[in-house]
Design a protein around this motif. Structure first.
Motif, PDB file in Angstrom:
ATOM      1  N   TRP A 544       0.849  -1.193   0.000  1.00 26.31           N
ATOM      2  CA  TRP A 544       0.000   0.000   0.000  1.00 26.31           C
ATOM      3  C   TRP A 544       0.881   1.238   0.000  1.00 26.31           C
ATOM      4  N   GLU A 580       0.514  -3.659   5.709  1.00 23.66           N
ATOM      5  CA  GLU A 580       0.981  -2.718   4.700  1.00 23.66           C
ATOM      6  C   GLU A 580       1.403  -3.424   3.422  1.00 23.66           C
ATOM      7  N   ILE A 608      -5.291   6.193  -1.096  1.00 28.56           N
ATOM      8  CA  ILE A 608      -4.504   4.993  -0.808  1.00 28.56           C
ATOM      9  C   ILE A 608      -4.548   4.109  -2.044  1.00 28.56           C
ATOM     10  N   MET A 610      -3.328   0.391  -3.845  1.00 24.80           N
ATOM     11  CA  MET A 610      -2.780  -0.960  -3.730  1.00 24.80           C
ATOM     12  C   MET A 610      -1.934  -1.207  -4.953  1.00 24.80           C
TER      13      MET A 610
END
Length: 1520
Positions: A544, A580, A608, A610
């Motif tokens: 992340w 994380e 955020i 991925m």
């Protein structure tokens, strides 16, 4: 049992459950025997090697070296001798048998382990031998190309390896028991053929015998298979070279995988082909013989039709005769050859035609064991991302019995025109798959790795078929499948759901999702759970990252350019995710925690992402990171919402300074999270603080606080008290207002009226200053300086005590003001009271000073007829000439005879009212006989210098009519020898008082202790014998008396009758003096008559120098109703002592009270001013610290040779007590032969009314009646008297308060009861006692000894009653101390305290032992033991012996008995305790005897133990 089942049967028998033992001999585990045996064995082992040092070993080890070793014969003898009476021998034999059993068991275990080990080793060796033989046979069979169907069997070698004798020894079945065939005879081989014969029966009349070939030979050309080779001897050179070439050919075939064509071309021998041409291929030839037998009774013609396959050939037949005829019972033979062209399986048949109608068909098979690969039919490569490469490794193993060479090619390439075209060096590719290697060879049991590569180019399911060809012409297909997939992530769930952009809200242009957090407070944390699904079947590594948003307006007309987006990391983000990084599992849901933790008051906006790692773009290009999911997150912060209820605290009214004023308030937390608060404290002048000082408040909750404010100075105060909130920039402020005032003092009198006083006199007045507030108040009082200035005085005549101080809250302070008059005047002044931090006050004072005057109405008093030691009373009057009260005090006698007389004036002191005439009584007593004299007594007037003198004259009433020199008692000069002469003497008392007297001769005394006994015995004798022998009896009596009186050997004795008595007033008494003699001569003596109250001395007699102490007991009687305390002092009378007076100095109390350990005790009496005590009528005096006393010298104070015990005693009123006086003879010096020791004891009486209180000494044995069997009393009372005197001029009303175990009983309660003045008074309080002026009251105080008090000694410390204490002394004595105060509560609520203490002595029992063991006794024979029961206290004990519960409930079987079962132990005398002997008998059991007392003694437990036996050796012959 068979060999295979031997192990299981052994386990069933239980052998496997025991541990293996390493040795067959186990040392005997007897006490001391193991050490003895080990030393003995060690010594015996050294004998054969150390013969030359045997003497050294014998001297060192002694019996251990020279003694016999315990062998098997000794052990057998020990076991045979079992059953005797020796307990140790029986125990040793029992242990020895256990050791022998264990030894046999260990031997059997060891033998079983040997058999098991032999079987296991034989099986392993047989298996290895069989495998070796089988491998050799398999290697030989691999060279054959023609194999007829057969089964390879190898003979077992287990029979020859296992130890059959060992199995038979242990009773097990061995191979020789079930194998009956004989041993084969082994002969040397003659060729390369090993043939076994198998007969097969057919339906044809011919019988065929088929020879199955087990081994064949390989030739480069066709050769004769029947060539014989010698078994022994050397071979020729050509033959050896041929065999070497054959072995080299086998090695090349075995190393097929090392073919150089698989090596790189640049290596040695690389790239060359080993494919042998058909022309160079070696021929494999195998032959076998077919035998056809004629089983009919006629001759037969036979014709064989050869197989159709070219690989089989039939040679010419061999007939027993000519013409191809086979006679009955004869057979012919044909040779069948197998010459294959390929390594394939062949099947065919031979047709035999005879004269019968049906031909005979013979099947022919030639098979080679096919290799078996562990390669699956379908190879699933799973899923792979489009553009990626996935390699699957498969282990391929040849589980067949032959070596095979394999080639992998696409299905569509089969059959290939040429194997060179399909045998590639790399992967065999069929998009999107590839397999490596294309060609490989595996021997039996050998394995290789097959790599399957999957590289999809589109998201679809792919499938390809590959063909695997073996060198034995077998072909198989393998299907390879795989799925190509694209990245597919899905956000399934968000806690609270996803949010939608509001109209006009600016959002990120690339984010697919929006998550919004509720407003939070700084430094708080809120979490949301995200569930993300990996829709692919591929693992996706991820991490992340948080970036700043790329904002774009929500206007649809404006399109954003996403090609120019720049991602910047958000380092100040308040968002975080957990975990994380990691790996997304294939087609699985993953939960993530999104945390929002703001730190500042602002709005947080982040994105955020991925990011997936190593995502392929194409098979030749891999992207480092790919953003797979973008989530936009927003959150805002708001300040803490706190509410004070109330927001300000205003304290009404005025409060006292230094007093804590408390107010409660609440603080509500309306924030989004809990808060941590800390209240500050103000402590400059005023003290403001909040409790609890610090803490935590949950959201939407409140906390209640207490504000404490303490004023430092009077006045109004206002403060803002801050409260710091953690992570909040601004504190919460509480406003506080209050008003304070200082202490307030009040004087209980409006003015101080000192009244009329005498000149030169000091007057004292006392008043109280009350503190009406809850603050301590500091104050100071002095006379007004203005008034002093008006009188022109610098020093005030007033003495204020105390003049300053501090009064506790709501307390009072008694202040005395003393005025000392220096001149006659009328004074009016003011005393000022100053209060620190408060308002002062003024006290007016009025006083008038005058001089009093008094006189005697008669200054001369005449007294007549005074007797020595008898007091005479007379009266006179004193008149006050002024209006002032005049205090007077009568002094001592003056005059020439004042030292020999004593006078007492009643009242000795007092006060005369204005113009008052008071009569007083004078009591005079003389101690010597004097003639008419004149004495005077002084009367001093206080505060005046003049003295009144009362003169009186008196004469002694006693008259000595005759001097001692005129008295003579003459018995005459003609007294016959041994005659008894009597004379009479008249003793007259000329006074009016009774006096005791005693007469005895000074030297020739005639008193004998046995005289009365003689008289008594003689009188009995006379009465017994009757009148006939009276005269003789009287004569005998007279002789006996005479001899007794003259037994001292002085020759003469004067016997006085009566020798002592009491002479009444004016009485005449005739005294008879009898002279006895037994020696002639003239005798003179003085008859001494002692008259009066002289005390007879206490004589100890003569004793040896340095001898033991001699004790005398003296009983003291107290006839008064009051307790009297006596303090004894011992004085020695020294000869020629010329000292006249003693100067004594005392520090404190001359005779301080002492406790039981002779230590001084502090007074526990009340220090408050008393109204009932006699001392209250006197003026306050300063406590005496040092006292100086002058008194006539009578002796020297000493502690030896006489001593008295106890030195301090209390004689109860109406009771008596004994003291012990001892005499310890001195050690005389060498020059002295004897010494007279004279001394006296003085008892100083102290009034107990002014002592430290009332003391009771009681014993628990007072509850034991004279007949203990009737039970124990419930109550025993000890009573003492207390005298209350009212020395004031007003009646005193009071009540007496005292609680149990003490009680009150007044002798004058009825006449001293106050009647109530109202009905309300009667119901609210009990009647009071009244004591009128100058009256007294006798109060009885009792101490009750009860059984309940005795239980207090066993209470734990936490339950001890107030005033109760257990005293434990070193000598074992125990006393219970009860302390209280007799409260005298007056009507004005003032109290007096009289300490009341009682010491209750309780008995203490003790046994001489805790356990009594009778050991083993003969049954039905009683054994007796004795135990001492002691009483270590000064109190009697009534005890009872109780047996155990079982013993008491089984009266039929009396095992133990105690005699006596109960009794009384007297109190201890001296240091040694009293004892009783308990006789305990036993008849065989275990129990406990408990000795309990009836007076609360701690029970003593005696454990009894014994054992019964029928063994005659325990029988006590003395008891038979």
């Amino acid at each position: 049992a068979s060999l295979g089942g031997w192990g299981s049967s052994r386990k069933r028998k239980g052998f496997a459950s025991f541990p293996r033992m390493l040795s067959f001999i186990t040392p005997v585990s007897l006490p001391g025997y193991s050490l003895f045996l080990s030393q003995a064995l060690s010594v015996n082992l050294l004998v054969s090697f150390l013969q030359d040092i045997s003497h050294l070993l014998a001297s060192t080890f002694k019996d251990l070296y020279t003694g016999d070793v315990i062998g098997a014969d000794i052990e057998a003898n020990w076991i045979k001798s079992q059953g005797g009476e020796d307990v140790y021998h029986e125990a040793f034999t029992e242990e020895l048998q256990k050791v022998q059993i264990k030894r046999k068991y260990n031997c059997r275990l060891t033998e079983a382990d040997r058999v098991e080990e032999n079987i296991i080793q034989a099986q392993a060796r047989a298996r290895a031998e069989e495998e070796r033989a089988l491998n050799v046979l398999k290697v030989d069979l691999l060279h054959l190309s023609l194999v007829f169907c057969f089964t390879v069997v190898v003979a077992s070698s287990f029979r020859w390896i296992v130890d059959n004798e060992l199995l038979r020894k242990n009773h097990l079945t061995c191979p020789d028991d079930y194998i009956t065939d004989k041993l084969p005879v082994t002969r040397a081989p003659k060729g390369n053929f090993y043939i076994s014969r198998v007969q097969t029966a057919f339906s044809s009349p011919l019988k065929l015998q088929c020879l199955i070939l087990h081994r064949g030979l390989c030739f480069s050309k066709k050769s004769n298979g029947s060539q014989e080779v010698a078994w022994k001897g050397s071979k020729c050179k050509a033959e050896r070279e041929r065999e070497c070439a054959y072995l080299a050919q086998l090695e090349k075939r075995q190393n097929y995988l090392k073919n150089p064509r698989f090596f790189p071309p640049n290596t040695l021998h690389g790239g060359k082909s080993l494919v042998i041409s058909q022309e160079k291929m070696e021929k494999i030839i195998a032959e076998m013989t077919v035998e056809i037998q004629n089983v009919t009774s006629t001759c037969q013609h036979v014709r064989l039709i050869p197989p159709s396959t070219s690989a089989f050939a039939i040679g010419p037949g061999k007939f027993p005769g000519k013409g191809g005829m086979i006679a009955p019972g004869m057979s012919c033979q044909y040779v069948v050859q197998f010459i294959p062209e390929y390594l394939a399986d062949y099947e065919d048949y031979i047709l035999v035609e005879t004269q019968v109608s049906e031909p005979l068909l013979i099947q022919i098979q030639a098979k080679r064991p096919a290799p078996v690969l562990t390669l699956p039919r379908v190879i699933d490569c799973g899923s792979c991302l489009v553009g990626g490469i996935k390699v699957t490794l498969i282990l391929c193993r040849n589980e067949g019995f032959s070596t095979g060479k394999f080639c992998i090619m696409p299905k569509k390439a089969w059959p290939p025109p040429n194997f060179r075209a399909v045998a590639t060096a790399g992967f065999v590719t069929q998009d999107p798959f590839g397999i490596y290697p294309a060609v490989f060879e595996l021997a039996p049991g050998q394995s290789t790795t097959v790599e399957v590569m999957f590289f999809p180019s589109s998201p679809e399911v792919s499938q390809q078929i590959y063909t695997i060809v073996c060198d034995n012409c077998q072909v198989n297909d393998v299907t390879v499948t795989g799925v190509g997939q694209l990245i597919a992530l899905e956000l399934l769930h968000v806690t609270g759901g996803e949010s939608s952009p509001e109209p006009g809200e600016v959002t990120d242009g690339t984010a697919q999702h929006l998550i919004r957090f509720d407003p939070q407070n700084p430094h708080t944390t809120e979490e949301k759970n995200l569930v993300i699904r990996n829709s692919t079947h591929v693992e996706l590594p991820f991490y992340w990252q948080i970036i700043k948003p790329n904002l774009q307006p929500s206007v649809p007309e404006e399109a954003a350019d996403f090609t120019k987006i720049e991602y910047k990391r958000d380092t100040e983000s308040a968002f975080s995710l957990n975990p994380e990084q990691g790996v997304l599992l294939p087609h699985a849901d993953h939960e993530f925690t999104l945390t929002y933790a703001p730190q500042e008051l602002k709005t947080y906006h982040s994105v955020i992402q991925m990011v997936l790692r190593d995502i392929p773009e194409s098979p030749s290009h891999v992207l480092p990171d790919v953003i797979a999911l973008e989530v936009e997150v927003k959150g805002s912060t708001e300040p803490f919402q706190l509410l004070l209820e109330p927001y300000a605290i205003i304290i009404p009214g005025e409060s006292f300074i230094s007093v804590n004023v408390r107010k409660t308030f609440k603080m509500w937390n309306n924030s989004k999270s809990l808060i941590k608060y800390t209240w500050e404290k103000i402590a400059a002048c005023d003290i403001v603080e909040v409790e609890p000082h610090t803490g935590v408040i949950d959201m939407n909750k409140c906390c209640e606080f207490e504000l404490t404010i303490t004023g430092g100075k009077p006045g109004r105060v206002s403060h803002n008290l801050p409260c710091k909130i953690e992570h909040s920039p601004e504190p919460v402020v509480l406003h506080v207002e209050a008003a304070f005032k200082g202490p307030f003092l009040c004087i209980d009198v409006p003015s101080l009226q000192l009244g009329l006083i005498k000149w030169g006199e000091s007057v004292l007045r006392t008043f109280e200053i009350k503190n009406l507030c809850q603050l301590p108040a500091r104050w100071r009082m002095q006379e007004s300086q203005v008034c002093l200035a008006e009188r022109n005085e610098e020093v005030s005549p007033f003495t204020i005590q105390p003049s300053a101080g501090e009064i506790p809250p709501l307390g009072t302070c008694s202040v005395s003001v003393q005025f000392t008059s220096v001149l006659c005047q009328r004074l009016q002044t003011i005393l000022e009271l100053e209060v620190e931090n408060g308002e002062g006050s003024h006290l007016p004072v009025f006083v008038e000073v005058q001089t009093p005057q008094a006189c005697l109405m008669s200054s001369h008093l005449a007294l007549t007829e005074i007797y020595t030691g008898i007091s005479v009373k007379a009266t006179s009057k004193l008149f006050n000439q002024t209006l002032l009260p005049a205090k007077y005090l009568w002094g001592k006698l003056i005059g020439s005879q004042a030292a020999f007389c004593s006078a007492a004036v009643s009242p000795a002191s007092g006060t005369l009212g204005p113009n008052e005439e008071k009569e007083f009584c004078i009591e005079l007593m003389t101690n010597i006989t004097v003639s008419l004299k004149t004495d005077a007594i002084l009367s001093k007037q206080k505060y005046r210098t003049d003295v009144l003198i009362l003169i009186f004259s008196y004469s002694d009433g006693r008259q000595i009519l005759q001097s001692p020199c005129d008295l003579l008692l003459d018995f005459g000069s003609e007294v016959t020898f041994k005659d008894i002469v009597k004379r009479q003497l008249i003793l007259t008392n000329h006074t009016g008082i009774s006096a005791p007297f005693k007469l005895e001769a000074e030297y020739f005394t005639g008193y004998s202790a046995a005289l009365e006994e003689i008289c008594l015995s003689s009188g009995c004798l006379v009465k017994r014998r009757g009148p006939i022998t009276k005269h003789a009896a009287k004569r005998a009596q007279s002789g006996m008396r005479n001899n007794s009186l003259l037994s001292h050997g002085k020759g003469v004795a004067f016997h006085v009758q009566p020798s002592s008595g009491t002479l009444k007033a004016f009485q005449q008494l005739i005294i008879e003096i009898t002279a006895h003699n037994n020696m002639w001569g003239e005798y003179r003596d003085d008859l001494v008559c002692k008259v009066g109250g002289q005390v007879s001395p206490l004589r100890f007699g003569s004793h040896v120098s340095g001898g033991c102490p001699v004790f005398r007991s003296v009983r003291l009687n107290n006839p008064t109703p009051f307790d009297i305390r006596l303090d004894w002092e011992i004085y020695n009378q020294v000869k020629d002592d010329k000292k006249l007076v003693d100067l004594l100095m005392f520090f404190g109390d001359p005779f301080p009270p002492k406790d039981m350990d002779k230590n001084e005790t502090a007074s526990t009496g009340s220090n408050s001013e008393s109204e009932i005590a006699e001392e209250i009528t006197q003026e306050p005096t300063v406590q005496k610290i040092v006292s100086v006393l002058i008194r006539p010298h009578e002796g020297v104070a000493a502690n030896n040779p006489y001593s008295i015990t106890p030195r301090q005693i209390v004689v109860p009123g109406g009771g008596s007590i004994s003291v012990c006086i001892s005499f310890t003879p001195h050690v005389l010096p060498e020059s002295g032969t004897e010494a007279q020791c004279g001394g006296f004891v003085l008892g100083f009486m102290i009034d107990m009314a002014h002592d430290g209180g009332m003391m009771f000494y009681s014993m628990a044995s007072d509850l034991i009646p004279d007949q203990p069997l009737s039970g124990v009393l419930t109550d025993s009372v000890m009573t003492q008297s207390l005298k209350l005197i009212n020395c004031t001029k007003v009646p005193l009303y009071f009540r007496l308060l005292l609680s149990t175990p003490f009680s009150l009983a007044s002798t004058d309660l009825k006449k001293s009861t106050k009647t109530s003045h109202s009905k309300k008074e009667e119901t609210e309080q009990q009647p009071q006692l009244v004591l009128y002026p100058q009256q007294n009251m006798l109060v009885k105080v009792s101490f009750h000894t009860t059984l309940e008090l005795l239980t207090y000694q066993h209470l734990p410390d936490t339950q001890m009653l107030p005033g109760f204490q257990v005293l434990q002394f070193e000598n074992g004595e125990r006393k219970l101390k009860f302390s209280q105060n007799l409260v005298i509560e007056h009507s004005n609520h003032s109290t007096q305290l009289v300490p009341v203490t009682a010491y209750l002595t309780v008995p203490v029992l003790e046994l001489s032992c805790d356990m009594l063991d009778f050991k083993t006794c003969f049954v039905a024979q009683t054994k007796t033991e004795h135990v001492f029961l002691s009483n270590r206290s000064g109190c009697r004990s009534y005890w009872t012996a109780l047996l155990g519960i079982w013993e008491r409930h089984n009266n039929d079987l009396e095992v133990f008995s105690v005699s006596p079962p109960n009794g009384i132990l007297e109190a201890r005398e001296g240091d040694q305790p009293t004892k009783d002997v308990l006789q305990i008998t036993f008849t065989a059991r275990y129990t406990v005897v408990t000795i309990t007392g009836m007076l609360g003694e701690k029970p003593c437990k005696l454990q009894l133990r014994g054992r019964g036996s029928y063994d005659g050796k325990y029988e006590d012959l003395h008891l038979i």
